[in-house]
Design a protein around this motif. Structure first.
Motif, PDB file in Angstrom:
ATOM      1  N   THR A 111       0.843  -1.200   0.000  1.00  0.00           N
ATOM      2  CA  THR A 111       0.000   0.000   0.000  1.00  0.00           C
ATOM      3  C   THR A 111       0.881   1.255   0.000  1.00  0.00           C
ATOM      4  O   THR A 111       0.824   2.079   0.925  1.00  0.00           O
ATOM      5  CB  THR A 111      -0.953  -0.004   1.207  1.00  0.00           C
ATOM      6  N   PHE A 112       1.666   1.394  -1.032  1.00  0.00           N
ATOM      7  CA  PHE A 112       2.595   2.514  -1.201  1.00  0.00           C
ATOM      8  C   PHE A 112       1.859   3.851  -1.119  1.00  0.00           C
ATOM      9  O   PHE A 112       0.840   4.053  -1.777  1.00  0.00           O
ATOM     10  CB  PHE A 112       3.295   2.359  -2.553  1.00  0.00           C
ATOM     11  N   LEU A 113       2.366   4.760  -0.298  1.00  0.00           N
ATOM     12  CA  LEU A 113       1.878   6.126  -0.073  1.00  0.00           C
ATOM     13  C   LEU A 113       0.647   6.212   0.826  1.00  0.00           C
ATOM     14  O   LEU A 113       0.190   7.317   1.127  1.00  0.00           O
ATOM     15  CB  LEU A 113       1.596   6.863  -1.390  1.00  0.00           C
ATOM     16  N   ALA A 114       0.108   5.086   1.285  1.00  0.00           N
ATOM     17  CA  ALA A 114      -1.027   5.121   2.209  1.00  0.00           C
ATOM     18  C   ALA A 114      -0.487   5.376   3.616  1.00  0.00           C
ATOM     19  O   ALA A 114       0.037   4.475   4.274  1.00  0.00           O
ATOM     20  CB  ALA A 114      -1.808   3.814   2.155  1.00  0.00           C
ATOM     21  N   ALA A 115      -0.619   6.616   4.082  1.00  0.00           N
ATOM     22  CA  ALA A 115       0.093   7.050   5.285  1.00  0.00           C
ATOM     23  C   ALA A 115      -0.417   6.398   6.563  1.00  0.00           C
ATOM     24  O   ALA A 115       0.374   6.008   7.425  1.00  0.00           O
ATOM     25  CB  ALA A 115       0.019   8.569   5.409  1.00  0.00           C
ATOM     26  N   ARG A 116      -1.724   6.286   6.721  1.00  0.00           N
ATOM     27  CA  ARG A 116      -2.259   5.711   7.947  1.00  0.00           C
ATOM     28  C   ARG A 116      -1.841   4.247   8.088  1.00  0.00           C
ATOM     29  O   ARG A 116      -1.466   3.801   9.176  1.00  0.00           O
ATOM     30  CB  ARG A 116      -3.786   5.827   7.951  1.00  0.00           C
ATOM     31  N   ALA A 117      -1.924   3.516   6.998  1.00  0.00           N
ATOM     32  CA  ALA A 117      -1.519   2.109   7.034  1.00  0.00           C
ATOM     33  C   ALA A 117      -0.050   1.992   7.412  1.00  0.00           C
ATOM     34  O   ALA A 117       0.330   1.158   8.252  1.00  0.00           O
ATOM     35  CB  ALA A 117      -1.773   1.460   5.678  1.00  0.00           C
ATOM     36  N   ALA A 118       0.797   2.825   6.810  1.00  0.00           N
ATOM     37  CA  ALA A 118       2.224   2.788   7.109  1.00  0.00           C
ATOM     38  C   ALA A 118       2.490   3.167   8.559  1.00  0.00           C
ATOM     39  O   ALA A 118       3.344   2.572   9.230  1.00  0.00           O
ATOM     40  CB  ALA A 118       2.967   3.731   6.173  1.00  0.00           C
TER      41      ALA A 118
ATOM     42  N   ALA B 230       3.235   8.298  11.838  1.00  0.00           N
ATOM     43  CA  ALA B 230       3.228   7.481  13.048  1.00  0.00           C
ATOM     44  C   ALA B 230       3.302   8.370  14.288  1.00  0.00           C
ATOM     45  O   ALA B 230       2.613   8.124  15.286  1.00  0.00           O
ATOM     46  CB  ALA B 230       4.380   6.492  13.031  1.00  0.00           C
ATOM     47  N   SER B 231       4.131   9.412  14.230  1.00  0.00           N
ATOM     48  CA  SER B 231       4.216  10.323  15.371  1.00  0.00           C
ATOM     49  C   SER B 231       2.912  11.079  15.568  1.00  0.00           C
ATOM     50  O   SER B 231       2.530  11.400  16.700  1.00  0.00           O
ATOM     51  CB  SER B 231       5.382  11.305  15.176  1.00  0.00           C
ATOM     52  N   GLU B 232       2.210  11.357  14.476  1.00  0.00           N
ATOM     53  CA  GLU B 232       0.934  12.068  14.559  1.00  0.00           C
ATOM     54  C   GLU B 232      -0.196  11.162  15.071  1.00  0.00           C
ATOM     55  O   GLU B 232      -1.134  11.630  15.703  1.00  0.00           O
ATOM     56  CB  GLU B 232       0.566  12.639  13.185  1.00  0.00           C
ATOM     57  N   GLN B 233      -0.086   9.862  14.791  1.00  0.00           N
ATOM     58  CA  GLN B 233      -1.100   8.896  15.216  1.00  0.00           C
ATOM     59  C   GLN B 233      -0.801   8.308  16.596  1.00  0.00           C
ATOM     60  O   GLN B 233      -1.640   7.613  17.178  1.00  0.00           O
ATOM     61  CB  GLN B 233      -1.159   7.743  14.203  1.00  0.00           C
TER      62      GLN B 233
END
Length: 297
Positions: free
Chosen positions: A61-68, A110-113
């Motif tokens: 899932t390249f560029l999917a920020a929440r998943a990463a 990740a830091s934001e989540q």
């Protein structure tokens, strides 16, 4: 407790043997950053990214920020649990995040989540280079030229992350065939075989303006992100042709406006040289974060 560094590398591809775990075994992953962490006596953990490293779950899932971000924080939690068990102590090992390119995107999200998704983690800070802050802007600026395949990879990766939406309807029959072939390819093969601009594979020359795609990109934009409660070190190469320096400097300005403790370092180098030249500065930033207080819960 021994500190833990979650290192998120840049894009290696959409499937097959592209997972960092496999690249580390075969020698395809750069060890410069990992060795710098180990030389400090710290623990390093490297996430594969969603749908990489497990057969049959691709494409990545390249560029999917929440998943990463969630994959990164999940591995951080696992690494912390192992460290806590080994030390048989009540306190948690301090954690810092480090990423580059789309790995930098994973690290900052990740830091934001962190506060909502994993408040139990003792996160102290994040260092992120060449951050892709807006995938839509990147696709529009880089949909042609030598890095055109990254726009195609982004379309494939985001369509996998939002598989409940009909995102591949923008592709022609040839485009659908190419997308299926690309799902298992490395970044090197993608860049070599698919040099045509993204519009070559699409029914419309501006696929990112499609209403469904606008919905997805809105959810992947900065307006959908949170604000880190830990200090952040951002860096970028002034001559970066893969991720324009404005992508990182714009994020720096945004964090400043929102009161984040953020620093910025710009190198007179391209995308790949910056990844190496920045290592000493990043290590100093991470060491400083680890000496700081725990983020509020």
């Amino acid at each position: 407790m021994t500190p833990i560094v979650l290192y998120c590398p840049s894009f290696h591809g959409l499937g097959g043997e592209c997972a960092p775990s496999q690249q580390l075994v075969t020698g395809g992953e750069s060890l410069d950053q990992i060795q710098a962490v180990l030389d400090r006596g710290w623990i390093v953990a490297v996430p594969d990214g969603e749908n990489l490293g497990i057969t049959g779950l691709g494409p990545h899932t390249f560029l999917a920020a929440r998943a990463a971000a969630h994959v990164t924080l999940d591995l951080a939690r696992a690494a912390q649990a192992l460290s806590d068990s080994a030390h048989s102590r009540q306190s948690h090992a301090p954690i810092v995040l480090w990423g580059y390119g789309d790995g930098g995107r994973a690290a900052v999200w990740a830091s934001e989540q962190h506060r909502d998704y994993s408040p139990d983690l003792d996160l102290r800070g994040v260092a992120a280079g060449a951050v892709i802050s807006d995938p839509g802007a990147l696709a529009r600026s880089g949909h042609s030229g030598p890095w055109a395949a990254l726009a195609l990879a982004g379309l494939i990766g985001l369509s996998r992350a939002y598989h409940h939406l009909p995102l591949r309807h923008v592709l022609t029959e040839d485009g659908l065939r190419v997308a299926q072939q690309a799902e298992t390819l490395s970044a090197a093969v993608l860049l070599d075989q698919y040099r045509q601009p993204l519009e070559h594979w699409c029914k419309d020359p501006h696929p990112w303006d499609d209403p469904v795609w606008r919905y997805v990109l809105d959810h992947e934009s900065r307006s959908a992100a949170g604000v880190p409660e830990v200090p952040v070190h951002l860096y970028h190469g002034a001559a970066d042709k893969v991720v324009p320096v404005e992508s990182g400097s714009g994020l720096f300005s945004e964090y400043q406006r929102n009161g984040v403790g953020v620093s910025w370092c710009e190198y007179d180098a391209n995308h790949f040289r910056t990844a190496v030249d920045s290592i000493p500065d990043v290590m100093e930033a991470l060491a400083g974060f680890l000496q700081g207080p725990r983020a509020p819960r």
